[in-house]
Write a protein that holds these residues in place. Structure first.
Motif, mmCIF file in Angstrom:
data_model
loop_
_atom_site.group_PDB
_atom_site.id
_atom_site.type_symbol
_atom_site.label_atom_id
_atom_site.label_comp_id
_atom_site.label_asym_id
_atom_site.label_seq_id
_atom_site.Cartn_x
_atom_site.Cartn_y
_atom_site.Cartn_z
ATOM 1 N N UNK A 108 -2.984 10.747 9.439
ATOM 2 C CA UNK A 108 -1.893 9.284 9.831
ATOM 3 C C UNK A 108 -2.082 7.665 8.376
ATOM 4 N N UNK A 109 -3.625 7.727 8.948
ATOM 5 C CA UNK A 109 -4.368 7.008 8.032
ATOM 6 C C UNK A 109 -3.618 7.270 5.804
ATOM 7 N N UNK A 110 -3.416 8.853 5.566
ATOM 8 C CA UNK A 110 -2.470 8.873 4.387
ATOM 9 C C UNK A 110 -1.931 8.241 4.570
ATOM 10 N N UNK A 111 -0.449 7.132 5.106
ATOM 11 C CA UNK A 111 0.053 6.930 4.727
ATOM 12 C C UNK A 111 -0.034 5.221 4.551
ATOM 13 N N UNK A 112 -1.724 5.107 4.647
ATOM 14 C CA UNK A 112 -1.767 3.515 4.230
ATOM 15 C C UNK A 112 -2.293 3.509 2.642
ATOM 16 N N UNK A 113 -2.195 4.840 2.136
ATOM 17 C CA UNK A 113 -2.621 5.047 0.962
ATOM 18 C C UNK A 113 -1.436 5.466 -0.306
ATOM 19 N N UNK A 114 -1.499 4.728 -1.310
ATOM 20 C CA UNK A 114 -1.083 5.389 -2.980
ATOM 21 C C UNK A 114 -1.753 5.437 -3.918
ATOM 22 N N UNK A 115 -1.758 6.191 -4.380
ATOM 23 C CA UNK A 115 -2.177 6.920 -5.116
ATOM 24 C C UNK A 115 -1.832 5.783 -6.949
ATOM 25 N N UNK A 303 3.320 6.882 -1.662
ATOM 26 C CA UNK A 303 2.959 6.856 -3.054
ATOM 27 C C UNK A 303 4.593 6.737 -4.099
ATOM 28 N N UNK A 304 5.297 7.587 -3.255
ATOM 29 C CA UNK A 304 6.939 8.033 -4.199
ATOM 30 C C UNK A 304 7.415 6.853 -3.107
ATOM 31 N N UNK A 305 7.098 6.383 -2.548
ATOM 32 C CA UNK A 305 7.948 5.010 -2.128
ATOM 33 C C UNK A 305 8.760 5.861 -0.425
ATOM 34 N N UNK A 306 8.406 7.491 0.191
ATOM 35 C CA UNK A 306 9.519 7.638 0.578
ATOM 36 C C UNK A 306 8.350 6.905 2.426
ATOM 37 N N UNK A 307 7.420 6.694 2.698
ATOM 38 C CA UNK A 307 7.453 5.489 3.946
ATOM 39 C C UNK A 307 7.983 3.425 3.391
ATOM 40 N N UNK A 308 8.568 3.805 3.881
ATOM 41 C CA UNK A 308 9.283 2.489 4.301
ATOM 42 C C UNK A 308 7.504 1.142 4.432
ATOM 43 N N UNK A 309 8.380 0.019 3.346
ATOM 44 C CA UNK A 309 6.736 -1.324 3.487
ATOM 45 C C UNK A 309 6.907 -1.513 4.989
ATOM 46 N N UNK A 310 7.650 -1.628 5.431
ATOM 47 C CA UNK A 310 8.005 -1.828 7.163
ATOM 48 C C UNK A 310 7.411 -1.245 7.830
ATOM 49 N N UNK A 311 7.500 -0.086 7.827
ATOM 50 C CA UNK A 311 6.450 0.981 8.594
ATOM 51 C C UNK A 311 4.514 0.710 8.563
ATOM 52 N N UNK A 312 4.595 0.653 7.448
ATOM 53 C CA UNK A 312 2.791 0.679 6.871
ATOM 54 C C UNK A 312 1.966 -0.598 8.267
ATOM 55 N N UNK A 313 2.639 -1.132 8.548
ATOM 56 C CA UNK A 313 1.793 -1.735 9.844
ATOM 57 C C UNK A 313 1.518 -1.271 11.241
ATOM 58 N N UNK A 314 3.183 -0.911 11.111
ATOM 59 C CA UNK A 314 3.020 0.184 12.419
ATOM 60 C C UNK A 314 1.920 1.025 12.417
ATOM 61 N N UNK A 315 1.903 1.847 11.431
ATOM 62 C CA UNK A 315 1.246 3.162 10.399
ATOM 63 C C UNK A 315 0.056 3.071 11.084
ATOM 64 N N UNK A 317 -1.552 1.137 12.497
ATOM 65 C CA UNK A 317 -2.094 0.495 14.318
ATOM 66 C C UNK A 317 -2.248 1.776 14.847
ATOM 67 N N UNK A 318 -1.247 2.493 14.603
ATOM 68 C CA UNK A 318 -1.088 3.545 15.136
ATOM 69 C C UNK A 318 -2.656 4.438 14.926
ATOM 70 N N UNK A 319 -2.402 4.569 13.793
ATOM 71 C CA UNK A 319 -3.812 5.274 13.043
ATOM 72 C C UNK A 319 -5.073 4.732 13.760
ATOM 73 N N UNK A 320 -5.306 3.194 13.724
ATOM 74 C CA UNK A 320 -6.297 2.703 14.699
ATOM 75 C C UNK A 320 -6.299 3.440 15.563
ATOM 76 N N UNK A 321 -5.492 2.956 16.415
ATOM 77 C CA UNK A 321 -5.418 3.206 18.232
ATOM 78 C C UNK A 321 -5.745 5.397 18.055
ATOM 79 N N UNK A 322 -4.895 6.331 17.343
ATOM 80 C CA UNK A 322 -5.758 7.773 17.434
ATOM 81 C C UNK A 322 -7.049 7.375 17.428
#
Length: 371
Positions: A108-115, A303-315, A317-322
């Motif tokens: 899940x942490x990978x969702x915060x990164x863009x190449x 990186x390809x924009x498949x993860x919407x910006x609106x989901x970044x905060x939630x993901x 938070x999820x990564x930190x909680x996990x």
């Protein structure tokens, strides 16, 4: 008639309405799901305990952002394990959480990164970032051996200091097969110097007259944990915080090559000298942990924009909680007696690496003209 003939010809009668024997194949098919359900049920007590402790740790982390949920979780887990040692009923779930949930948190942490962020930080940051990491890992090996710190603990403290604190330790621990006590000691060591960095680095920045950009690069390369990077850089200024976060996230990408290298080394250590073992040398798939592939795919998707910006905060938070849940489980399985037997040398190693990385970051910035 011989006894053998009697056995050959005797046909046992079956009581009327008695069911015929269940074929072995059918028994295997029905036993599998039952066993899987039983194994899943056995995980629930330990999993529930880790989740409960993680919720409390998250609340504490929100109240004290400098500490953060993951560190609060592992401390609570250790304290609870010291008070009431988890019994056999809890251990399966705790072990599962400490390994599998830990790996999921890294994915899940990978969702915060863009190449693309690696390019945007500019060529001036890459030499400082890579140079600091290289010096840290070399110093961890050399100083750790000199101090007599065992290999896995030395590696965890090195990657935690050089890459991204608890997240790097979370990614590295399952790759090298580190024990829970070693993970707990490494996270505690990293936490101690995170606190020191948050308190000391802004003062040092003002003393040296650093610009927002320079301090952002310094914090992003020399502070261990992401939350502590944000805390230190925000104290210095908003522009510094924005740049530090980009540097820190780019630095987090180093998890991939470092863990792949460690997986390869672990594979070599685990192989014998037989021809069969040598034949497995080219099986690259076995050297690549599945969760690291997931981490890379998540980063690529972002990186390809498949993860919407609106989901970044939630993901995020999820990564930190996990991570908090996983570190709670590690804390619950920690043997403080084993930590005491380890002695103060790992803490000394952490202090040495903290100084080495900080000095290297400042020195490389001076050499590249950034400072």
């Amino acid at each position: 008639m011989s006894d053998d003939d009697h056995l050959d010809h005797e046909v046992p009668t079956r009581v009327k309405d008695e069911p015929a024997a269940v074929p072995a194949v059918h028994r295997a098919k029905t036993a599998g799901p039952v066993m899987r359900r039983g194994a899943a049920i056995s995980l629930l007590p330990g999993l529930s305990l880790a989740l409960a402790v993680a919720v409390v740790g998250t609340v504490v982390g929100k109240a004290f952002p400098l500490v953060g949920g993951p560190v609060a979780g592992i401390i609570l887990g250790v304290l609870l394990a010291t008070w009431v040692r988890p019994g056999a009923r809890l251990r399966p779930g705790i072990a599962f959480v400490g390994k599998r949930i830990l790996q999921a948190s890294v994915v899940v942490l990978g969702s915060q990164l863009s190449l693309a962020q690696v390019v945007r930080v500019g060529t001036d940051s890459l030499p400082v970032m890579i140079g600091s990491l290289t010096v840290c890992l070399v110093a961890a090996y050399g100083i750790g051996r000199w101090l007599g710190v065992v290999g896995d603990l030395r590696t965890l403290i090195g990657v935690g200091t050089g890459i991204c604190g608890a997240s790097a330790i979370a990614a590295t621990a399952p790759v090298i097969g580190a024990a829970g006590a070693e993970v707990a000691y490494a996270v505690s060591t990293i936490f101690l110097f995170n606190i020191a960095a948050v308190l000391a680095f802004p003062l040092l920045g003002h003393l040296l007259g650093m610009s927002q950009h320079v301090f952002g690069l310094f914090a992003g390369t020399a502070v261990n944990d992401t939350s502590s990077v944000v805390a230190a850089a925000t104290t210095y200024g908003p522009a510094s915080a924005n740049y530090a976060v980009v540097v820190k996230l780019t630095r987090t990408l180093m998890i991939i090559p470092i863990c792949l290298g460690l997986a390869w080394l672990a594979g070599r250590r685990g192989r014998g000298t037989s021809q069969a073992a040598a034949g497995r040398r080219l099986n690259v798939v076995k050297l690549v942990p599945v969760f690291l592939i997931g981490f890379l795919l998540m980063a690529m998707a972002n990186t390809l924009g498949l993860i919407p910006a609106s989901a970044h905060h939630g993901l995020s938070e999820l990564s930190v909680f996990l991570i908090t849940v996983a570190l709670c489980a590690i804390g619950l399985s920690t043997d403080l007696a084993a930590l005491r037997r380890t002695g103060p040398r790992p803490l000394i190693l952490g202090a040495c690496l903290w100084v080495v990385v900080s000095a290297t970051s400042l020195g490389l910035q001076a050499l590249t003209g950034s400072l």
